[in-house]
Design an enzyme around this catalytic site. Structure first.
Site, PDB file in Angstrom:
ATOM      1  N   ASP A  13      -3.538 -28.807  19.892  1.00 49.33           N
ATOM      2  CA  ASP A  13      -2.655 -28.701  18.734  1.00 49.33           C
ATOM      3  C   ASP A  13      -3.457 -28.138  17.553  1.00 49.33           C
ATOM      4  O   ASP A  13      -4.412 -28.775  17.096  1.00 49.33           O
ATOM      5  CB  ASP A  13      -2.166 -30.126  18.400  1.00 49.33           C
ATOM      6  N   ASP A  67       1.007 -26.119  15.076  1.00 49.20           N
ATOM      7  CA  ASP A  67       1.688 -27.151  14.303  1.00 49.20           C
ATOM      8  C   ASP A  67       2.371 -26.563  13.071  1.00 49.20           C
ATOM      9  O   ASP A  67       1.760 -25.773  12.334  1.00 49.20           O
ATOM     10  CB  ASP A  67       0.639 -28.188  13.857  1.00 49.20           C
ATOM     11  N   GLU A  80       5.587 -24.831  16.770  1.00 47.40           N
ATOM     12  CA  GLU A  80       6.594 -25.822  16.422  1.00 47.40           C
ATOM     13  C   GLU A  80       7.688 -25.140  15.612  1.00 47.40           C
ATOM     14  O   GLU A  80       7.419 -24.527  14.583  1.00 47.40           O
ATOM     15  CB  GLU A  80       5.933 -26.921  15.597  1.00 47.40           C
ATOM     16  N   HIS A 127       6.237 -36.782  19.141  1.00 47.67           N
ATOM     17  CA  HIS A 127       5.605 -37.789  18.283  1.00 47.67           C
ATOM     18  C   HIS A 127       6.217 -37.836  16.890  1.00 47.67           C
ATOM     19  O   HIS A 127       5.807 -38.656  16.070  1.00 47.67           O
ATOM     20  CB  HIS A 127       4.120 -37.477  18.194  1.00 47.67           C
ATOM     21  N   ASP A 128       7.158 -36.945  16.597  1.00 48.60           N
ATOM     22  CA  ASP A 128       7.808 -36.948  15.283  1.00 48.60           C
ATOM     23  C   ASP A 128       9.189 -37.584  15.325  1.00 48.60           C
ATOM     24  O   ASP A 128       9.969 -37.444  14.366  1.00 48.60           O
ATOM     25  CB  ASP A 128       7.933 -35.517  14.748  1.00 48.60           C
TER      26      ASP A 128
END
Ligand code: GLC
Length: 547
Positions: free
Chosen positions: A101, A203, A257, A323-324
């Site tokens: 990431d 990201d 993303e 994870h968000d």
């Protein structure tokens, strides 16, 4: 695109993303997932049929992983260079792929570049970040997602100027308009590609390009992130440059993303002729669920729209969690004890029978659900905690705020993976940075291994089916009985094969009118179809139809 890219099943793990809150908040510390421990996780990954690990940021970070202090160093809390090298070689020995990431929209305010940049207006690094000199007055408002006041400009008295941060104050935005910055970041990518990694997640990348004339946004829309902050002209140019400089020189895959505002944006990102990215990661689906659930017909429409827009060209990520987000089964299924396992299995069936590359967030293969912490002090996530502070400071409804945290905080998805029934769900001998979900005694790998009907064992059957039948990866998709308010039914077809998938998204019996003969039952989450032909609550069925 390298040929393996489209049929890897990725497992997303975020080892450091959660070390603790920002220093501007109360400090929270605890043990994190060290890299040597991740080696042990690989056996689990292989055991359920995954073949790629997408690792959250592991570079030295000031707090939670997304504020990088040194892009070339492994965070000492996680391990060292030797640990990383042995992770890479251990993975490759087992035929697994590793994606890292890259947090490139912003760095930490503790990064050397920012220290320099901050120190004087004439510093050579000044232009590595976005500054607005205060004698020009206040800069045009920009929204910050994580800032306590949601103001993305932070005043810094040292040079009497404001710096830009779309995320937290500790995450100043890098100035992508500066070619020197871009070169530094490509060099960093090359450094990791030379170490043998197999790909990059970028990201928050859709926010990297900025219109540095800083136009004012229409009143009332200043916080419309997708519309005004994402995919600003320039972004595609940077991706093409990154592709020339990095992706084209290594056997790596790339995914950023976000996929912009329109199908055109998303297409442009992954159009092979344009040479940008491999996979488009669009949020339309995952964003549907809110505090009051989601619109099921809209859900079907969104996935159908995206699939048809990509049916001829381009490639999509398939996911409903990361994870968000709060946990998948709690947002899109039903996490009450009678339905948790079936609804989680039904959602897994969806993820593994759609066209695209599935990204499975760690623990979803077990049916892990929201932790619903009821005390503010149990939360760790900077976004959650800053929003809590914001509500406190602005006289918000604190009951409602806590309710929103319980249902929606990212921390729900960030509690440690549940290995067994021992202390802290087998996390390690230390104290994890965040409490484990109290349901770990009922939901954990060790118990699920032994239960033939568990989420984990069902997940294994699904990945096996997908890995053995490329029609489930590449075949065409056609929705059936589109307006059915309870059942998602679709056909996957290709290479002379046809699969019919029936998913009951409700807690009541339901049926679908697909117009298809029923074919051979291949897999389902209820030990065979019901004699009355109905789908039971959250039932998933997969049939192989005649050609
Ligand atoms: C991305 C990450 C998220 C992080 C944010 C800021 O949205 O997925 O976890 O907090 O960027 O880096």
């Amino acid at each position: 695109m390298a040929s393996w890219v489209d049929h890897v099943i990725w497992w997303q793990v975020y080892p450091l993303g959660f070390v603790g809150a920002e220093k501007e908040l109360d400090e929270v510390r605890g043990e994190v997932h060290r890299l040597p421990r991740l080696q042990g996780w690989l056996d689990h990954l292989i055991s359920w049929g995954g073949n790629g690990l997408m690792l959250g940021p592991i570079f030295t970070s000031s707090t939670h992983g997304y504020d990088t202090v040194d892009y070339l160093q492994i965070d000492p809390r996680l391990g060292d260079d030797a640990d990383f090298d042995s992770l890479v070689s251990g993975m490759h020995r087992r035929g697994l792929k590793l994606v890292m990431d890259m947090v490139f929209n912003h760095s930490s305010d503790e990064h050397e570049w920012f220290r320099q940049s901050r120190s004087s207006r004439n510093n050579p690094y000044r232009n590595y970040y976005h500054w607005w000199n205060a004698e020009r007055g206040k800069p045009p408002y920009r929204y910050s997602l994580f800032d306590i006041n949601h103001d993305a400009w932070k005043y810094d008295s040292l040079t009497n100027a404001y710096y830009l941060h779309y995320f937290s104050r500790k995450q100043p935005d890098l100035n992508w308009e500066n070619p020197q910055v871009r070169k530094e970041l490509y060099d960093i990518m090359k450094f990791w590609a030379d170490k043998g990694i197999d790909g990059f997640r970028l990201d928050a990348f859709q926010f990297a390009a900025k219109d540095t004339s800083w136009p004012a946004f229409p009143q009332g829309y200043e916080n419309h992130f997708a519309l005004y902050y994402a995919m600003v002209p320039g972004l595609h140019k940077y991706l093409q440059e990154m592709n020339r400089e990095v992706f084209s020189r290594y056997p790596v895959m790339s995914v950023a993303e976000g996929a912009g505002n329109s199908l055109q944006d998303a297409h442009d990102l992954v159009d092979g002729n344009r040479k940008e990215l491999d996979i488009a990661y669009a949020f339309d689906g995952v964003d549907l669920a809110g505090l009051n659930g989601y619109d099921f017909l809209a859900f079907k429409k969104v996935f159908t729209k995206w699939d048809s827009a990509f049916s001829k060209k381009g490639w999509l990520a398939i996911f409903l969690s990361n994870h968000d987000q709060a946990r998948l089964v709690s947002r899109f299924g039903n996490d009450s004890p009678p339905f948790r396992a079936h609804s989680s299995q039904m959602l897994s069936t969806f993820l593994l029978t759609m066209r695209g590359t599935p990204f499975i967030y760690n623990g979803d293969e077990l049916g892990m659900s929201n932790a619903y912490f009821d005390k503010p002090e149990d939360y760790r996530d900077v976004q959650t905690l800053n929003e809590y502070k914001h509500q406190m400071q602005t006289g918000g409804d604190m009951k409602l705020t806590l309710k929103k945290m319980q249902a929606g905080s990212r921390d729900n998805g960030r509690t440690p993976i549940q290995w067994d029934g021992s202390a802290n769900a087998g996390f390690s001998t230390g104290n994890p940075w965040i409490r484990v979900n109290p349901n770990y005694l009922q939901v954990n790998v060790s118990l699920e291994e032994k239960d033939s009907n568990s989420c984990l064992n069902y997940f294994r059957k699904l990945t096996k089916l997908r890995n053995e039948n490329k029609t489930l990866v590449y075949g065409s998709y056609k929705i059936l009985d589109e307006e059915n308010p309870s059942v998602y039914a679709y056909l996957r077809e290709g290479g002379g094969e046809r699969f019919l998938v029936l998913l009951n998204f409700t807690d009541k019996p339901a049926s679908a009118h697909t117009g298809m003969e029923s074919g051979k039952y291949v897999l389902g989450n209820y030990n065979g179809p019901s004699p009355d032909g109905m789908l039971r609550p959250y039932e998933a069925q997969i049939y192989r139809l005649g050609p």
